[in-house]
Scaffold this active site. Structure first.
Site, mmCIF file in Angstrom:
data_model
loop_
_atom_site.group_PDB
_atom_site.id
_atom_site.type_symbol
_atom_site.label_atom_id
_atom_site.label_comp_id
_atom_site.label_asym_id
_atom_site.label_seq_id
_atom_site.Cartn_x
_atom_site.Cartn_y
_atom_site.Cartn_z
ATOM 1 N N ASP A 255 3.826 5.306 -2.494
ATOM 2 C CA ASP A 255 2.837 4.478 -2.873
ATOM 3 C C ASP A 255 3.075 3.123 -3.032
ATOM 4 O O ASP A 255 4.194 3.002 -3.293
ATOM 5 C CB ASP A 255 1.781 4.957 -4.007
ATOM 6 C CG ASP A 255 0.538 4.507 -4.013
ATOM 7 O OD1 ASP A 255 -0.405 5.468 -3.595
ATOM 8 O OD2 ASP A 255 -0.042 3.495 -4.612
ATOM 9 N N SER A 256 2.190 2.023 -2.744
ATOM 10 C CA SER A 256 2.605 0.629 -3.023
ATOM 11 C C SER A 256 2.246 0.244 -4.410
ATOM 12 O O SER A 256 2.706 -0.670 -4.944
ATOM 13 C CB SER A 256 2.017 -0.195 -1.908
ATOM 14 O OG SER A 256 0.365 -0.081 -2.290
ATOM 15 N N ASN A 281 5.324 -0.027 1.149
ATOM 16 C CA ASN A 281 4.274 -0.038 2.144
ATOM 17 C C ASN A 281 4.497 1.214 2.875
ATOM 18 O O ASN A 281 5.332 1.253 3.744
ATOM 19 C CB ASN A 281 4.489 -1.532 2.890
ATOM 20 C CG ASN A 281 3.267 -1.531 3.828
ATOM 21 O OD1 ASN A 281 2.863 -0.452 4.381
ATOM 22 N ND2 ASN A 281 2.594 -2.921 3.852
ATOM 23 N N CYS A 342 -11.190 8.265 3.987
ATOM 24 C CA CYS A 342 -12.413 8.411 3.135
ATOM 25 C C CYS A 342 -13.338 7.165 3.569
ATOM 26 O O CYS A 342 -14.041 6.615 2.677
ATOM 27 C CB CYS A 342 -12.012 7.901 1.693
ATOM 28 S SG CYS A 342 -11.007 6.594 1.513
HETATM 29 N N1 SAH Z 1 -3.625 10.847 -2.522
HETATM 30 C C1 SAH Z 1 -4.344 10.243 -3.649
HETATM 31 C C2 SAH Z 1 -5.027 9.172 -3.444
HETATM 32 C C3 SAH Z 1 -4.838 7.963 -2.780
HETATM 33 S S1 SAH Z 1 -5.573 6.459 -2.832
HETATM 34 C C4 SAH Z 1 -4.758 11.040 -4.640
HETATM 35 O O1 SAH Z 1 -5.006 12.312 -4.338
HETATM 36 O O2 SAH Z 1 -4.821 10.886 -6.012
HETATM 37 C C5 SAH Z 1 -4.941 5.513 -1.825
HETATM 38 C C6 SAH Z 1 -3.403 4.932 -2.430
HETATM 39 O O3 SAH Z 1 -2.832 4.027 -1.470
HETATM 40 C C7 SAH Z 1 -3.581 4.163 -3.624
HETATM 41 O O4 SAH Z 1 -2.754 4.878 -4.682
HETATM 42 C C8 SAH Z 1 -2.919 2.908 -3.396
HETATM 43 O O5 SAH Z 1 -2.124 2.241 -4.279
HETATM 44 C C9 SAH Z 1 -2.215 3.207 -2.108
HETATM 45 N N2 SAH Z 1 -1.915 2.245 -1.188
HETATM 46 C C10 SAH Z 1 -2.718 1.116 -0.595
HETATM 47 N N3 SAH Z 1 -2.342 0.426 0.385
HETATM 48 C C11 SAH Z 1 -1.148 1.195 0.533
HETATM 49 C C12 SAH Z 1 0.235 0.709 1.428
HETATM 50 N N4 SAH Z 1 -0.103 -0.144 2.436
HETATM 51 N N5 SAH Z 1 1.108 1.311 1.564
HETATM 52 C C13 SAH Z 1 1.302 2.631 0.249
HETATM 53 N N6 SAH Z 1 0.380 2.692 -0.459
HETATM 54 C C14 SAH Z 1 -0.755 2.017 -0.306
#
Ligand code: SAH
Length: 399
Positions: A255-256, A281, A342
């Site tokens: 996660d970022s 990222n 989503c």
């Molecule tokens: N799978 C998680 C929900 C994901 S929500 C669950 O079930 O709880 C989307 C996530 O993507 C967030 O935590 C956000 O911090 C992350 N995110 C957004 N852009 C990103 C990127 N470019 N690289 C990595 N993570 C990212």
């Protein structure tokens, strides 16, 4: 900024007229009518209104907003004499629905706005802590707030009710700025358990109301198929990762957001597990990993909504394509892909197309195990397409 003068405790004597287009929409069962199809003279922001067609025929009662593009949201097909009382009844009905359809969790959405015929209100339950989001002028009126809190206390006996404010939504609704904070009680952090997996909840922190509860049933489904070395991309606080851990030889979450990963690590400890968390990222990391020939047996992709509006659609599709292509390249034969979107604006057929395209480019043959959506505590109302937004495809690569 206009002062809010709506007093929702008085009968809905104010009225608005809708155009034939607006009236056709209402007759088709959709609760929204856009500003261009509504004539509302002298209606205060957030007021309950009688809705009529141009000939004066009564169509029902709606909640009015003087700033949103969605000028009215229907709340009932009849007259409404006491809006707070109606809202209290709807909350009780929403809770009764969960008693039947929601199992194995003390964290779930109690009220899902239009999905529970309560447009503009979201309530999530995290064990003994409730989290409330108010998204419209009508739901922000004091008598309505009072009814929401009173009914939740009466029905669920929480130790705390925390309001999560999205500043941008209040701006769009021309509502005065307000800080997030306790609406009732003292408690805002707790521990929840879903499908037997435990998670910390801090009502003051995190994204959305703290967790992505819409994925709860998909966590359990993913865990059924997960095996070997797993990668949970966009893992947030570890929802998929922790559910898959008992079935896998290793799990890495990406996660970022550092705060999300710190919480994920605490959640792992709470469940007696040690997982690997990588702050990166996801696009860069998947590119590196795919080109350096890394392989996994299970990959979850759960990115944020790439298409927040229709205009973002093309860019969003490119994003989904890239992620799925890289993931499919890294999956071993027999591997499991759990891939989600989503974005409401990316429909289920479009999403399937994009994964199919990615499979084609990756020269992989993919079989569908399950087409899934959001958990049942986020009810989809058939005539309201906007209530259905989450897609979760579980697929396997041929051996
Ligand atoms: N799978 C998680 C929900 C994901 S929500 C669950 O079930 O709880 C989307 C996530 O993507 C967030 O935590 C956000 O911090 C992350 N995110 C957004 N852009 C990103 C990127 N470019 N690289 C990595 N993570 C990212």
């Amino acid at each position: 900024m206009q002062k809010l003068t709506a007093d929702s405790s008085v009968p809905a004597e104010l009225s608005v007229k809708v155009s034939p287009k607006g009236s056709a929409r209402l007759k088709a069962g959709h609760p929204w009518v856009y500003r261009s199809d509504v004539t509302a003279d002298g209606v205060p922001p957030g007021a309950p209104v009688r809705v009529t067609d141009l000939r004066g025929k009564f169509l029902g009662t709606a909640l009015y907003s003087n700033s949103s593009q969605i000028a009215i949201r229907m709340i009932d097909s009849g007259p409404v004499a006491d809006l707070p009382a109606l809202i209290a009844d709807r909350i009780r009905a929403a809770i009764a629905y969960r008693k039947i359809f929601v199992t194995d969790t003390d964290a779930y959405r109690v009220v899902f706005s239009e999905g529970d015929f309560l447009p503009g209100l979201i309530v999530d339950r995290y064990n003994d802590v409730l989290s409330v989001q108010i998204l419209t002028q009508a739901m922000d009126a004091e008598p309505v707030r009072g009814a929401v809190v009173e009914t939740l206390v009466e029905q669920l006996q929480p130790a705390g009710i925390h309001e999560r404010v999205e500043a941008r939504i209040r701006e769009l609704e021309h509502l005065p700025a307000r800080a997030s904070g306790l609406m009732w009680g003292q408690k805002s952090s707790t521990v929840v358990a879903m499908n037997g997996v435990r998670f910390l909840h801090d009502g003051k922190e995190g994204q959305k109301t703290g967790a992505f509860l819409d994925q709860r049933e998909n966590y359990a489904a993913a865990a059924q198929y997960a095996h070997g070395e797993a990668l949970d991309v966009f893992c947030y606080q570890g929802g998929f990762a922790l559910h898959m851990a008992p079935k896998c030889s290793s799990v890495t979450g990406v996660d970022s957001s550092r705060p999300a990963l710190e919480m994920a690590d605490k959640n792992a400890a709470l469940n007696g597990r040690e997982l690997e968390w990588i702050e990166a990222n996801a696009f860069d990391l998947l590119k590196d990993y795919a080109s350096s020939g890394r392989q996994y047996d299970t990959i979850v992709l759960d990115p944020p909504a790439f298409a927040k509006t229709k205009r973002d659609l093309e860019k969003a599709m490119r994003g989904y394509k890239e992620l799925n292509l890289r993931a499919l390249k890294m999956l071993r034969p027999g591997g499991i892909l759990v891939t989600c979107s989503c974005s409401f604006h990316v429909g289920a057929p479009d999403f399937l197309d994009v994964v199919a395209d990615a499979a084609c480019d990756a020269h992989k043959s993919v079989r569908v195990l399950e087409h899934r959506g959001q958990a049942k505590d986020h009810p989809i109302v058939l005539n309201v397409p906007e209530t259905s937004y989450l897609k979760c495809l579980i697929a396997t690569l041929t051996e």
